[in-house]
Motif scaffolding. Sequence first.
Motif, PDB file in Angstrom:
ATOM      1  N   ARG A  27       0.666  -1.143   0.135  1.00 35.02           N
ATOM      2  CA  ARG A  27      -0.185  -0.094   0.009  1.00 35.02           C
ATOM      3  C   ARG A  27       0.788   1.227   0.091  1.00 35.02           C
ATOM      4  O   ARG A  27       0.604   2.402  -0.386  1.00 35.02           O
ATOM      5  N   GLN A  28       2.011   1.157   0.509  1.00 33.60           N
ATOM      6  CA  GLN A  28       2.859   2.264   0.503  1.00 33.60           C
ATOM      7  C   GLN A  28       3.491   2.494  -0.961  1.00 33.60           C
ATOM      8  O   GLN A  28       3.302   3.717  -1.391  1.00 33.60           O
ATOM      9  N   ARG A  45       1.737   1.624  -3.846  1.00 30.30           N
ATOM     10  CA  ARG A  45       0.399   2.162  -4.471  1.00 30.30           C
ATOM     11  C   ARG A  45       0.352   3.827  -4.215  1.00 30.30           C
ATOM     12  O   ARG A  45       0.074   4.424  -4.975  1.00 30.30           O
ATOM     13  N   GLU A  46       0.451   3.980  -2.523  1.00 30.88           N
ATOM     14  CA  GLU A  46       0.532   5.510  -2.358  1.00 30.88           C
ATOM     15  C   GLU A  46       1.318   6.323  -3.057  1.00 30.88           C
ATOM     16  O   GLU A  46       1.215   7.480  -3.330  1.00 30.88           O
ATOM     17  N   HIS A  47       2.569   5.804  -3.014  1.00 28.27           N
ATOM     18  CA  HIS A  47       3.884   6.729  -3.310  1.00 28.27           C
ATOM     19  C   HIS A  47       3.514   6.970  -5.116  1.00 28.27           C
ATOM     20  O   HIS A  47       3.745   8.061  -5.328  1.00 28.27           O
ATOM     21  N   GLU A  61       0.569   7.077  -6.671  1.00 29.50           N
ATOM     22  CA  GLU A  61      -0.285   8.076  -6.694  1.00 29.50           C
ATOM     23  C   GLU A  61       0.010   9.501  -6.151  1.00 29.50           C
ATOM     24  O   GLU A  61      -0.246  10.440  -6.805  1.00 29.50           O
ATOM     25  N   TYR A  62       0.919   9.519  -5.279  1.00 28.81           N
ATOM     26  CA  TYR A  62       1.282  10.992  -4.894  1.00 28.81           C
ATOM     27  C   TYR A  62       2.420  11.788  -5.872  1.00 28.81           C
ATOM     28  O   TYR A  62       2.230  12.685  -6.301  1.00 28.81           O
ATOM     29  N   ALA A  86       0.049  12.818  -8.206  1.00 32.16           N
ATOM     30  CA  ALA A  86      -0.816  14.083  -7.708  1.00 32.16           C
ATOM     31  C   ALA A  86       0.022  15.302  -7.781  1.00 32.16           C
ATOM     32  O   ALA A  86      -0.223  16.427  -7.735  1.00 32.16           O
ATOM     33  N   THR A  87       1.385  15.058  -7.363  1.00 28.66           N
ATOM     34  CA  THR A  87       2.337  16.206  -7.521  1.00 28.66           C
ATOM     35  C   THR A  87       2.746  16.663  -8.842  1.00 28.66           C
ATOM     36  O   THR A  87       2.988  17.938  -8.890  1.00 28.66           O
ATOM     37  N   GLN A  90      -6.078  10.007 -16.088  1.00 31.52           N
ATOM     38  CA  GLN A  90      -7.317  10.505 -15.756  1.00 31.52           C
ATOM     39  C   GLN A  90      -7.672  11.122 -14.387  1.00 31.52           C
ATOM     40  O   GLN A  90      -8.121  12.411 -14.412  1.00 31.52           O
ATOM     41  N   GLU A  91      -7.383  10.396 -13.521  1.00 32.54           N
ATOM     42  CA  GLU A  91      -7.433  10.896 -12.098  1.00 32.54           C
ATOM     43  C   GLU A  91      -6.654  12.122 -11.914  1.00 32.54           C
ATOM     44  O   GLU A  91      -7.159  12.987 -11.012  1.00 32.54           O
ATOM     45  N   TYR A  92      -5.413  12.129 -12.525  1.00 33.74           N
ATOM     46  CA  TYR A  92      -4.631  13.411 -11.956  1.00 33.74           C
ATOM     47  C   TYR A  92      -4.383  14.201 -13.211  1.00 33.74           C
ATOM     48  O   TYR A  92      -3.282  14.803 -13.187  1.00 33.74           O
ATOM     49  N   ASP A  93      -5.065  14.048 -14.294  1.00 31.83           N
ATOM     50  CA  ASP A  93      -4.810  15.088 -15.508  1.00 31.83           C
ATOM     51  C   ASP A  93      -3.536  14.888 -15.968  1.00 31.83           C
ATOM     52  O   ASP A  93      -3.017  16.050 -16.004  1.00 31.83           O
ATOM     53  N   HIS A 126     -12.513  14.731  -5.998  1.00 28.15           N
ATOM     54  CA  HIS A 126     -11.944  15.954  -6.738  1.00 28.15           C
ATOM     55  C   HIS A 126     -12.691  16.112  -7.785  1.00 28.15           C
ATOM     56  O   HIS A 126     -12.890  17.232  -8.172  1.00 28.15           O
ATOM     57  N   ASP A 127     -13.213  14.861  -8.404  1.00 31.44           N
ATOM     58  CA  ASP A 127     -14.127  15.111  -9.611  1.00 31.44           C
ATOM     59  C   ASP A 127     -15.479  15.714  -9.311  1.00 31.44           C
ATOM     60  O   ASP A 127     -16.134  15.923 -10.268  1.00 31.44           O
ATOM     61  N   ARG A 132      -5.710  17.589  -4.193  1.00 33.47           N
ATOM     62  CA  ARG A 132      -5.570  16.244  -4.330  1.00 33.47           C
ATOM     63  C   ARG A 132      -4.250  15.929  -3.925  1.00 33.47           C
ATOM     64  O   ARG A 132      -3.902  14.649  -3.510  1.00 33.47           O
ATOM     65  N   GLN A 133      -3.158  16.763  -4.118  1.00 33.28           N
ATOM     66  CA  GLN A 133      -1.910  16.519  -3.485  1.00 33.28           C
ATOM     67  C   GLN A 133      -1.985  16.652  -2.142  1.00 33.28           C
ATOM     68  O   GLN A 133      -1.291  15.382  -1.572  1.00 33.28           O
ATOM     69  N   GLU A 185      -3.341  13.111  -1.038  1.00 28.09           N
ATOM     70  CA  GLU A 185      -2.350  11.968  -1.282  1.00 28.09           C
ATOM     71  C   GLU A 185      -1.263  12.072  -0.387  1.00 28.09           C
ATOM     72  O   GLU A 185      -0.624  11.107   0.068  1.00 28.09           O
ATOM     73  N   TYR A 208      -0.188   9.059   2.077  1.00 26.70           N
ATOM     74  CA  TYR A 208       1.137   8.512   1.873  1.00 26.70           C
ATOM     75  C   TYR A 208       1.945   8.416   3.325  1.00 26.70           C
ATOM     76  O   TYR A 208       2.552   7.407   3.783  1.00 26.70           O
ATOM     77  N   ALA A 263       0.507   5.591   5.123  1.00 25.80           N
ATOM     78  CA  ALA A 263       0.899   4.331   4.434  1.00 25.80           C
ATOM     79  C   ALA A 263       2.481   4.051   4.806  1.00 25.80           C
ATOM     80  O   ALA A 263       2.669   2.833   4.834  1.00 25.80           O
ATOM     81  N   THR A 264       3.079   5.097   4.871  1.00 26.08           N
ATOM     82  CA  THR A 264       4.575   4.971   5.313  1.00 26.08           C
ATOM     83  C   THR A 264       4.776   4.637   6.728  1.00 26.08           C
ATOM     84  O   THR A 264       5.618   3.998   7.197  1.00 26.08           O
ATOM     85  N   MET A 271       5.504   1.131   7.715  1.00 29.49           N
ATOM     86  CA  MET A 271       6.833   0.436   7.060  1.00 29.49           C
ATOM     87  C   MET A 271       8.147   0.555   7.668  1.00 29.49           C
ATOM     88  O   MET A 271       8.939  -0.020   7.281  1.00 29.49           O
TER      89      MET A 271
END
Lengths: 405, 405
Positions: free
Chosen positions: A133-134, A136-138, A140-141, A144-145, A184-187, B58-59, B133-134, B137, B141, B144-145, B148
């Motif tokens: 999950r880390q 996955r989130e990484h 996504e981040y 997103a950034t 799509q989610e993050y343009d 966000h959508d 959204r950043q 996320e 994150y 999620a971390t 770990m």
Amino acid sequence: MRKPKVVIVGAGYGGLMTIVRLQKLLGVNEADIVLVNKNDYHYETTWLHEASAGTLHHDKVRYDIRNVIDRSKVDFIQDTVVEINKEEKKVILEQGEVSYDYLVIALGGEPETFGIKGLKEYAFGITNVNSSRQLREHIEYQFATYNMEEEKNENRLSIVVGGAGFTGIEFLGELTNRIPKLCQEYDVDFQKVKITCVEAAPTVLPGFDPELVKYAVSQLESKGVEFLIGTAIKECTPDGILVAKGEEEPREIKAGTVVWAAGVRGNAVIEKSGFEAMRGRVKVQPDLRVPGFDDVFIIGDSSLVINEEINRPFPPTAQIAMQQGEVCSRNIAFLIRDKHELESFSFENKGTVCSLGDDDGIGVVFGKKITGSKAAFMKKVVDNRALYMIGGAGLVLKKGKLKVF
Amino acid sequence: MRKPKVVIVGAGYGGLMTIVRLQKLLGVNEADIVLVNKNDYHYETTWLHEASAGTLHHDKVRYDIRNVIDRSKVDFIQDTVVEINKEEKKVILEQGEVSYDYLVIALGGEPETFGIKGLKEYAFGITNVNSSRQLREHIEYQFATYNMEEEKNENRLSIVVGGAGFTGIEFLGELTNRIPKLCQEYDVDFQKVKITCVEAAPTVLPGFDPELVKYAVSQLESKGVEFLIGTAIKECTPDGILVAKGEEEPREIKAGTVVWAAGVRGNAVIEKSGFEAMRGRVKVQPDLRVPGFDDVFIIGDSSLVINEEINRPFPPTAQIAMQQGEVCSRNIAFLIRDKHELESFSFENKGTVCSLGDDDGIGVVFGKKITGSKAAFMKKVVDNRALYMIGGAGLVLKKGKLKVF
């Protein structure tokens, strides 16, 4: 008369299979059975590539251990194993210790980084629920950034997968299915995403049928994966990796995400406890006991069984661990009932299916090669079978992959 | 005869309200209307705290601009405004330029960091879809971390919100509702999560009724928020913030996430274009035009209108921006039809509702104080009203908050 005490450490495929069989084989008065595991849940190691890519929620790849153990017969201790004291027949835990008459070590494997610099620090792993999950989130981040920065940094959209073995390829299958959704989610423009798979061996999926390998590579390439085969990762840095083919000068591949999916070794506890091992794996006797220790079984990723046909070890898989668990449970029952002729383990390969995402795959099942949706279907059958073997139909209904058509 | 050209820059509350009214007021032959916006979507600034906390996707807080403009009357250009050339009556864009006869500047505000060191680099903002959204996320994150790491770093679970104004408090309301879900998702102990709100002013929600403020504070405190009031953020670092009360020695609050929700200023384009402004806001004439520039209107966060009752500017809100848009559209129609007696803007305060999560809030509506689920209900009515005013019933059905009971 004191009842013999059986301790099983690890609730992966091998450990849980041993437990669920043992609790059926033995009566309440025949033995005390103790299961020790770090988490109160079991996770499907073979499904982690999905949780890591974000195509399946991590709660779908795990279930509560107490759902499958018979609590009238098995005591569950949630703790982490530090070491085995073979002489005093004790398992040392972080919070205490447990003595045993018979011990089953089923602690699972660990990532092997072969001493490659920076991998431990900077690469993500497909190792357990936490790491998946880390990862996955990484990813996504990073997506997103990307749009937040004045100067767009396309390296955030670059993902390197180290290793084109089973885990690497299955992860790529899921990831390539997920990327369009992330875009799509993050343009994010899909064209800017870069996925590279680096493999030191001369082929993708070593040991697999070459025709199927070719199919897998071409499917993943068509979804945007670039393969660098026969190419070694020399170093992992905060910015990406350094790679080289043979004696070439190393070159840099920039990447916001590096996933290490190339190596598995046995558990560090094995070596720490003084068992003779190769990369944490103990070459067990045919009855799955450790040579010289008649009360200790090792099964799963920390055991080593030779495939006599090719005189090389079988790769560690869920399939072999579960088959070992079945034999191990019967052998423990024999010992408790004072029968000292134990059963020998022999691996029966029922086939292998490598998924390439939800809708595609390759495999050899009962000696027949399959690809595409047929393979994807068989993969789900295999996944459900593991659930069925351990938790019965109830667990399949609860956690199974039921949308098989 | 050449048609006059009306250019509206910015598709926020003010800009879109101007457009949708103008396209009804004017016939195709009366004017060319051009809308310029950075994105092809409008987002609900007043809903961003939900997208930031992750309680609303966000959508759901944005919609395609082309859904609400009449494309037979309005040309849409997706581009970023660099500067206004008032003398040559041109809008300079990143990819080109557009000349105008009448210009409406509705570019929205920007975060004001008051020169506090490190805020720009290390703090997250609730400013637009990208930043929200950043932020969502980033928090995920961190959670999620947490599991770990060998050495658990509890600062990852520490979130600081700078500012106890409207945005800060509404974000806290959503965040406190979201935290239990995050704890479950990432196997984190709820007790280890720390939420701190730092406000330099002597009170939470300055300007709000004290009884309602007390209610809001006690509700958020009961959900675990610690308030540091009359306390200034002196610096933001990669590890957290330095705060001080009065002349105290600054002390550190460690935090994996710092959110800056304390200040809004006008758009940087205003100053760059040489308009006389205070923190990017231009004190407009009663007819909403810029003194000395009869062809330029400024509405929304970059305009400044004085509340005569207390001789201080009205705070920038969606409500005032939309009311300005209505007047602005009528005044443009007057000018195009050669009527030079323009309408004066006066703000009619219909009330204010501050949400404290999906199920709670405080507010003053038609002069009456409300709290709890009644306020939460009114908040959704207000949110839906904004959609209705711009896009009609169709947009409410598509994007509205329909689960109002």
